[in-house]
Structure formats: structure tokens, C-alpha cells
Design a protein around this motif. Structure first.
Motif, PDB file in Angstrom:
ATOM      1  N   UNK A 158       0.855  -1.190   0.000  1.00 40.05           N
ATOM      2  CA  UNK A 158       0.000   0.000   0.000  1.00 40.05           C
ATOM      3  C   UNK A 158       0.886   1.234   0.000  1.00 40.05           C
ATOM      4  N   UNK A 216       2.631   2.190   3.386  1.00 43.07           N
ATOM      5  CA  UNK A 216       1.822   2.159   4.599  1.00 43.07           C
ATOM      6  C   UNK A 216       1.992   0.758   5.174  1.00 43.07           C
ATOM      7  N   UNK A 217       2.590   0.668   6.378  1.00 52.89           N
ATOM      8  CA  UNK A 217       2.967  -0.648   6.893  1.00 52.89           C
ATOM      9  C   UNK A 217       2.087  -1.152   8.031  1.00 52.89           C
ATOM     10  N   UNK A 218       1.260  -0.292   8.606  1.00 51.99           N
ATOM     11  CA  UNK A 218       0.425  -0.716   9.722  1.00 51.99           C
ATOM     12  C   UNK A 218       1.192  -0.717  11.033  1.00 51.99           C
ATOM     13  N   UNK A 244       3.621  -3.733  11.105  1.00 55.08           N
ATOM     14  CA  UNK A 244       4.295  -4.042   9.843  1.00 55.08           C
ATOM     15  C   UNK A 244       3.580  -5.083   9.012  1.00 55.08           C
ATOM     16  N   UNK A 245       2.351  -5.427   9.377  1.00 53.18           N
ATOM     17  CA  UNK A 245       1.647  -6.509   8.690  1.00 53.18           C
ATOM     18  C   UNK A 245       0.475  -6.010   7.846  1.00 53.18           C
ATOM     19  N   UNK A 246       0.459  -4.743   7.465  1.00 51.19           N
ATOM     20  CA  UNK A 246      -0.619  -4.243   6.609  1.00 51.19           C
ATOM     21  C   UNK A 246      -0.520  -4.872   5.221  1.00 51.19           C
ATOM     22  N   UNK A 247      -1.641  -4.872   4.500  1.00 46.60           N
ATOM     23  CA  UNK A 247      -1.633  -5.330   3.109  1.00 46.60           C
ATOM     24  C   UNK A 247      -1.750  -6.829   2.929  1.00 46.60           C
ATOM     25  N   UNK A 248      -2.200  -7.556   3.962  1.00 51.53           N
ATOM     26  CA  UNK A 248      -2.339  -9.012   3.804  1.00 51.53           C
ATOM     27  C   UNK A 248      -3.629  -9.341   3.053  1.00 51.53           C
ATOM     28  N   UNK A 249      -3.654  -8.900   1.797  1.00 50.25           N
ATOM     29  CA  UNK A 249      -4.839  -9.038   0.948  1.00 50.25           C
ATOM     30  C   UNK A 249      -5.262 -10.490   0.771  1.00 50.25           C
ATOM     31  N   UNK A 300     -10.809  -3.289  -0.428  1.00 54.03           N
ATOM     32  CA  UNK A 300      -9.666  -2.361  -0.485  1.00 54.03           C
ATOM     33  C   UNK A 300     -10.125  -0.952  -0.857  1.00 54.03           C
ATOM     34  N   UNK A 323      -2.890   3.454  16.559  1.00 59.47           N
ATOM     35  CA  UNK A 323      -3.720   3.557  15.352  1.00 59.47           C
ATOM     36  C   UNK A 323      -4.961   2.689  15.534  1.00 59.47           C
ATOM     37  N   UNK A 367      -8.318  -5.706   9.447  1.00 65.05           N
ATOM     38  CA  UNK A 367      -7.099  -6.055  10.170  1.00 65.05           C
ATOM     39  C   UNK A 367      -6.008  -6.502   9.200  1.00 65.05           C
ATOM     40  N   UNK A 368      -6.366  -7.325   8.224  1.00 60.16           N
ATOM     41  CA  UNK A 368      -5.373  -7.765   7.251  1.00 60.16           C
ATOM     42  C   UNK A 368      -4.854  -6.606   6.411  1.00 60.16           C
ATOM     43  N   UNK A 369      -5.712  -5.642   6.105  1.00 59.14           N
ATOM     44  CA  UNK A 369      -5.284  -4.547   5.230  1.00 59.14           C
ATOM     45  C   UNK A 369      -4.592  -3.428   5.992  1.00 59.14           C
ATOM     46  N   UNK A 370      -5.126  -3.036   7.175  1.00 60.62           N
ATOM     47  CA  UNK A 370      -4.587  -1.874   7.891  1.00 60.62           C
ATOM     48  C   UNK A 370      -3.650  -2.237   9.032  1.00 60.62           C
ATOM     49  N   UNK A 371      -3.780  -3.442   9.579  1.00 61.46           N
ATOM     50  CA  UNK A 371      -2.969  -3.837  10.731  1.00 61.46           C
ATOM     51  C   UNK A 371      -3.021  -2.783  11.835  1.00 61.46           C
ATOM     52  N   UNK A 372      -4.227  -2.459  12.334  1.00 61.72           N
ATOM     53  CA  UNK A 372      -4.344  -1.435  13.382  1.00 61.72           C
ATOM     54  C   UNK A 372      -4.011  -2.016  14.756  1.00 61.72           C
ATOM     55  N   UNK A 406      -1.128 -16.079  11.273  1.00 65.71           N
ATOM     56  CA  UNK A 406      -0.129 -15.478  10.395  1.00 65.71           C
ATOM     57  C   UNK A 406       0.561 -14.299  11.078  1.00 65.71           C
ATOM     58  N   UNK A 407      -0.252 -13.462  11.722  1.00 63.58           N
ATOM     59  CA  UNK A 407       0.290 -12.237  12.308  1.00 63.58           C
ATOM     60  C   UNK A 407       0.774 -12.426  13.735  1.00 63.58           C
TER      61      UNK A 407
END
Lengths: 406, 406
Positions: free
Chosen positions: A228, A235-237, A240-245, A333, B214, B334-339, B370-371
């Protein structure tokens, strides 16, 4: 806004000025010392000293002097195209890949090894990456290049220094530590990052990314991930686990996923799932399949694309199912991030002609009326974005801390 | 880093210094002029002049002088608790709400009007908001307060100056323009924003938000939205439409949604859907239901909560279905933003005891392995976060540009 300038901070200030001067050379090359002084706000004396230091480190080289009017000739400098270079590595289920970039970001070496299906032996993976890195380092040496650092792209999530990559069978693997032992010794520490993040940066630095605005880059092989990019940065969250589409649920109650969930996108649109649905065998390479190109397409994916082109019924049905799954995930998304563009990379880029109609239909239906517009869909032209991004990340580290290469 | 200080920029510099001094008073009050000079880097003369200007505008007031040692007494100043105040308004399917905050962010007036089901007459909506605003403005005047600006929370997406709010029947409504005509005249322009965004800011300013890291704030009544807070600020997306959680698909091929899609979260977990599934009639208030409290719970939602407490089978089944839908959508978040945290507000906060187990189970299964961690789930204690956030936004605008209140 005061600058610490006591004797104890002198080294720090020098390093900051070194990075400042190198970054400006990178931006504006070829550039004279006089112009560097004007742009950085440093004195000409300081600029000359820092340029001399950068030259001694092999990071900067002088161009032919340009005579401006009658005065002393200006002596423009540029980032050196050698010997300093960075190594990008990528490991994925179906291949290992390496890429060497010099500091001008020119690709000097590409080498990939295609391999059979899912590995599940982390030791063997690390050893294989080490062998590839040693081979490429030898090749670089023969080309007059010195590799000063390595970034490794992995199809997994970083979690407090360890990597979870279910599709590789990596469970909390201390990858950076293990790789540091397996790889050739280099002045910069080994960095490990998610492949989708690095592919998104690859698109930013070497593809169309810089012109797209904020975008979400969809990367995929067996797994599916997203990188992202917001305001020109990842953008890492929080962890660091953002974007796990790949683990967005697109088929509630559907097939079990290695992440522990059910009906995740990668169980519908990942390579293994698509090959299975299309009844394409994921054949192992008969012998060693080593390539010096950017083509990382394995035999199974290549056969799938051939069948799609031939309008094979099962292949088309598998692509439709994958496209609809991607559509549901990309509606999420778009509703959550509201990006300007969605970039298809990896397998989704190869399958784009057959996926895009389903994705577009989903975006137009799902909330499209609400927002009044849908994001641009861009098919990446890079076929090895992650390993390019990995090598580019090494170049970025050198530019940020030049004296670390010594 | 040079500051323009020619005569033409003098007004701009004064305004910047005015805002700088006011922000520092807001942060450190009560505070003396001497301390203000030290913290802002301005001269004591400038600070005194700006404090005098702020006092004349009614934004700052003097506390009792504090005698420090033998010298002249320090004269601490604070943000004034009157007369300047901001008006927050909210319109939603089931209610209109108003909130007045003075500049110390104390709630001075709360007033809500509960109304029957979905409106679909934008003109009537605007007129009703206008009547509420006029009534509250009169009440404020009698309390010695002057309302200088209004922010209006709407359950919709802003799209180039217009609002799409399908649940209100607003289609590209030029809401700010129409409201500017209907509301009492004020020095600051009318601002319209998404209710979930303002509720997320409400949580940040008046709730637990500042301690959460966040977070993604889930807001809901008939529709469901999210406000995304990253590094203490709203993440708004490219076109300002980020956080449209209600249109994440959680039941592919499921019920049609007003957005044009199918199986959207709000068709499963929105108020109307839950009441229908629980067989609870959404009764209109018998007479005018005007409240001076923060309680915006309509008759239908109140009856639903009663039945859940009484373990009514249909109500529990409806809550399970809503919780599972929210689980799927929050796995995507959560998967996309990892807040670091997910905050439940609005209807989901009221139903939290019955929803949270399903959400937690979904998060632990879907990618949790995974996370290695799942976000904290926080139930908001604010029951009118959006209208609080709206009024807070007016206070923020006054602090950012103090002379605009003149």
C-alpha cells in the motif's frame, strides 16, 4: 531548530551532510559543486570536502568538466555507476531470484532459479538463497562490482524479527539471522521484507507508480499480498503486517487456508488454487531452470496462460472464479482505502486480460454508485517487481547512510 | 526556513502568531505570558500583543494572578469558557442531534430529536436540521454563548462538494450549500463531514482514542462506516471516501444494498437488517421525542437490546449473524490496515456483549496465526461520538485560525 554542533556531534553532522549532498547529487545529477552548495545551503568548502569523501567511498564520480563562459571550468559530479552495488533477492514458492543494481539504479545482473512446487524445508530454502547469492556475487565481482548490502523479499509476514510464511512452511523463522550466515559477508546488515511491499516500491521506483497517486499493488504467486503506497511511501500498519490481501475472506465458510481462516482470497485466486481449478498440472522443471531474465513464470502458470489464450473452458472458469474473488477483495480495499489506483502485479498481471472484467464489474457495483468513481486499474509491466524493489531498497539505504559502505 | 516578513506578509505573520499562542495556551493552560514567550520562541512584547488580541476576540481569559516570589505577579491566561462556542450537528436515519462545546471543549448543550425510520426527503432533512440549529442557537444565546461555526455529521460519502447518503435518500446533494442557507448565520463556513470520521475524532478527543495507537472506529446505525485514525489523524483516502466499511462484501451474492452492490456488511449488521432479522418492529416515536442527553438509542434498538438481555432466540440469532458479518469485515480491516485497536461505536457498541465473541473468533481464525496477534477490541463509552466530534472540529478550526471568529 538548533543544530547540535559540539565536538561530539561532529561525526553525526558530517554523516548527515554526506547523505544530504549524495541525495542532492542523486536528484540533480550531473551537478557542479557550486550548484550543490546553493541547493543544500552548505558552504562550498563543506560541499567539496563531502564530495571528496563520497568519491573516496566510490559513491560519486566526476563527469567531464563543463566550461561555463570564461571562468574556471565547473566540475559536475554524478552518482557512480560502480563499483558499489546492491543485491536484491526473492524467495517464493516457485522460484528464487536475484537482481543487482548499481547506485544509478541500472540493472547489472538478473538471475533466477525456477523450482518445483511448495518447499517446506526452511534450512534448504536458506541454503539455496545462499548459493544463489554467492554465485551472483562472483558474477558481480567479475563485472567489477562490489555488493555492499542485500534485501530479501519473502512471501510472508514479519513478526518481531521472525517471518511467518505459511506457503513456504516458515513458522516464526529468524530469517535475517539465518540469511546473514548463509549470504556473502557485506558491510550493510541483511534486511528482510514482505515481497508485496517491495514489489509496490519496485513499481514506484522502476514502473508506473510515481504517476499513479496513492495505490494498492496486488502481488501474487501461490500467496497473494498487497503493498500500500500512500503519499509516495509504504503504509505498513502498526506491526508491519498491513496489506495481507490474501487473507481477506471472499468465500465465507470456504476452503481452509494455511493462515487458519477459511475462504481467504488466496484459496480462490492464488496460483495453486487457480491451477487446480483449471486442471493444469504444476509440473516441476525437468532439469535446472536457471534464467538471466525478468521472466519468473513457472511451467504451470505458463501453461495456464496458454490455455486461457486458447479459450479452454476450465481455464476460463478458473479465471472467472479468481477474478470474482479478487473483485470482492478489491471492493474491500477500495471501500477502506479509497486509492487512486489498483496495480496488478505477479500472477494477477499475467492473468489481467481475463481477470480485469470481473474486477471492474465488482468495483462498479460494490459502492461505485456511492463514491461516484472507481480506482484506475493498472497492469504492472514489471515481471520481477519484488526483487527489483529489494535491490532498490539497498540503494536507498546506501543513499541514506553513505559511510556505512566503508 | 526563512520567514517572509515584508509588510505584505505582516497580517499573515500576525495570524500565524495568534494561532501559535492560542495553541500553546490550549496545551499548557493556565500559563503566564513569560512562559508563553519561552515555549513559542516569540518575544514577550509579541506575546502580550497577541494575548491582548485573543482576549479582545473572546478566546482567552485571565486567571487570578499568581504571585511568584517577590516580583511582579505572573498573570496566567487560559482558553475562555465563553462566549465563543462551536455547534456540532448530526443527521442520521433515526435522529437529529446537536451539541455545543465551548472552547475548553466542555459540553454546554446537548439536544436530540428522535424520528421515525428512513427519511427520503432531503429538503425536509435540511429544514429539520435548520430548526434544531436555530433552537439550540437560541438556547446558547440565553446561556451567554455565541456560536461561531457549525460542522455537520452525515451518514454518507462526500464527493466533490456533494453528499451521497443512500440511507437518507441523498443523491449528490449539495449539503453544505443548502445547510448554509438553513442554519443561523455564523462567521465560519458550514463544514460537512462523514459521521464515522467525526465519531473517530470524537473518540480521539473525548474518549479513549489517544491511548489506543492507530485504530479503526466502527460506527453504525442503519448504515455502517469506519473512521481510520493513523498517527493521531484521520486517514481519508484519495477522494475522502476511505473507511466505507458498510460496503465491504461479507455475503457474496447476498441481499442487494442501496450502494448498488450485494451482500454488503450493512445489509447484515446495520440497524434495519438486525431489527428485521430479530423481528423487532422499528416503531416511530408516538409524539415528539426530544432529549437533552447523549442517548440516541431509538425505540427499535432499545427493544432489541432488551430482547438480547432476555436471551430472546431470534434476537440472539440476529446478533450472531451481525457479529459474523462484522467479523468478516474486520478481518479484512485487520489484514489490510494492521491497526492496534478496533473501536466499536454506535449500534455495534450497544450490541458489543453479543457481537464481540463472534468478532474475536473471526480475528483469531482469519490470519491471526499469520500475524501472531489480533487488535484490541475497545467498546466506545461515548454514545454520541459523531456530534461531539463535529463540535470538536469547530473548536479545532477556531484554534487554527482565531481571527476568523471576528
Amino acid at each position: 531548530m538548533s543544530t547540535p554542533d559540539g565536538p561530539t556531534d561532529l561525526a553525526g553532522m558530517r554523516e548527515r551532510n554526506l547523505a544530504l549532498v549524495l541525495a542532492e547529487i542523486d536528484r540533480s545529477q550531473p551537478i557542479t559543486r557550486a550548484r550543490l552548495a546553493a541547493l543544500t545551503g552548505l558552504t562550498k568548502t563543506t560541499v567539496s570536502a563531502r564530495v571528496a569523501a563520497l568519491t573516496a567511498l566510490g559513491l560519486v564520480s566526476a563527469e567531464d568538466p563543463v566550461r561555463a563562459g570564461r571562468g574556471r571550468p565547473g566540475a559536475p559530479v554524478s552518482v557512480a555507476s560502480g563499483p558499489i552495488a546492491g543485491l536484491g533477492l526473492e524467495i517464493n514458492v516457485g522460484y528464487l531470484s536475484a537482481c543487482v543494481l548499481d547506485l544509478t539504479r541500472r540493472v547489472r545482473i538478473r538471475r533466477s532459479v525456477l523450482r518445483a512446487g511448495a518447499g517446506s524445508d526452511p534450512d534448504r530454502d536458506v541454503a539455496a538463497l545462499g548459493r544463489l547469492a554467492h554465485a551472483v556475487t562472483g558474477q558481480a565481482r567479475r563485472a567489477g562490482l562490489t555488493l555492499v548490502g542485500t534485501t530479501v523479499a519473502v512471501p510472508g509476514v514479519l513478526h518481531g524479527g521472525a517471518v511467518n510464511a505459511p506457503n513456504l512452511g516458515w513458522d516464526a523463522l529468524p530469517a535475517a539471522e539465518l540469511l546473514a550466515e548463509a549470504l556473502p559477508s557485506q558491510p550493510l546488515p541483511v534486511t528482510v521484507d514482505n515481497e508485496a511491499n517491495l514489489a509496490a516500491l519496485g513499481e514506484l521506483w522502476f514502473g508506473a507508480g510515481a504517476g499513479l497517486g496513492d495505490y494498492v499493488y496486488v502481488s501474487g504467486e501461490t500467496g497473494i499480498g498487497a503493498g500500500i503506497v500512500v503519499a509516495g511511501a509504504l503504509f505498513r500498519g502498526t506491526h508491519g503486517a498491513a496489506g495481507e490481501l490474501g487473507h481477506v475472506v471472499v468465500a465465507p465458510g470456504g476452503p481452509a487456508c494455511r493462515c487458519g481462516g477459511r475462504g481467504c482470497l488466496e484459496q480462490v485466486a492464488g496460483l495453486d488454487a487457480v491451477l487446480r481449478a483449471a486442471d493444469v498440472p504444476d509440473t516441476a522443471p525437468a532439469g535446472p531452470d536457471v534464467r538471466d531474465s525478468a521472466d519468473l513464470l513457472g511451467a504451470g502458470a505458463a501453461e495456464l496462460v496458454r490455455r486461457l489464450e486458447a479459450k479452454d473452458r476450465r481455464a476460463l472458469a478458473a479465471a472467472k472464479r479468481a477474478g470474482e474473488g479478487l473483485g470482492i477483495a478489491l471492493v474491500a480495499v477500495t471501500n477502506l482505502f479509497d486509492p487512486a489506483a489498483l496495480v496488478l502485479g505477479g500472477l494477477p498481471a499475467r492473468m489481467a486480460p481475463w481477470l480485469t472484467p470481473h474486477i471492474t464489474a465488482a468495483l462498479e457495483a460494490g459502492g461505485g454508485r456511492l463514491r461516484g468513481r472507481t480506482p484506475t486499474i493498472w497492469r504492472s509491466e514489471l515481471t520481477d517487481g519484488a526483487v527489483l524493489g529489494a535491490a532498490g531498497e539497498v540503494v536507498a539505504r546506501v543513499l541514506a547512510a553513505p559511510s556505512a559502505v566503508a
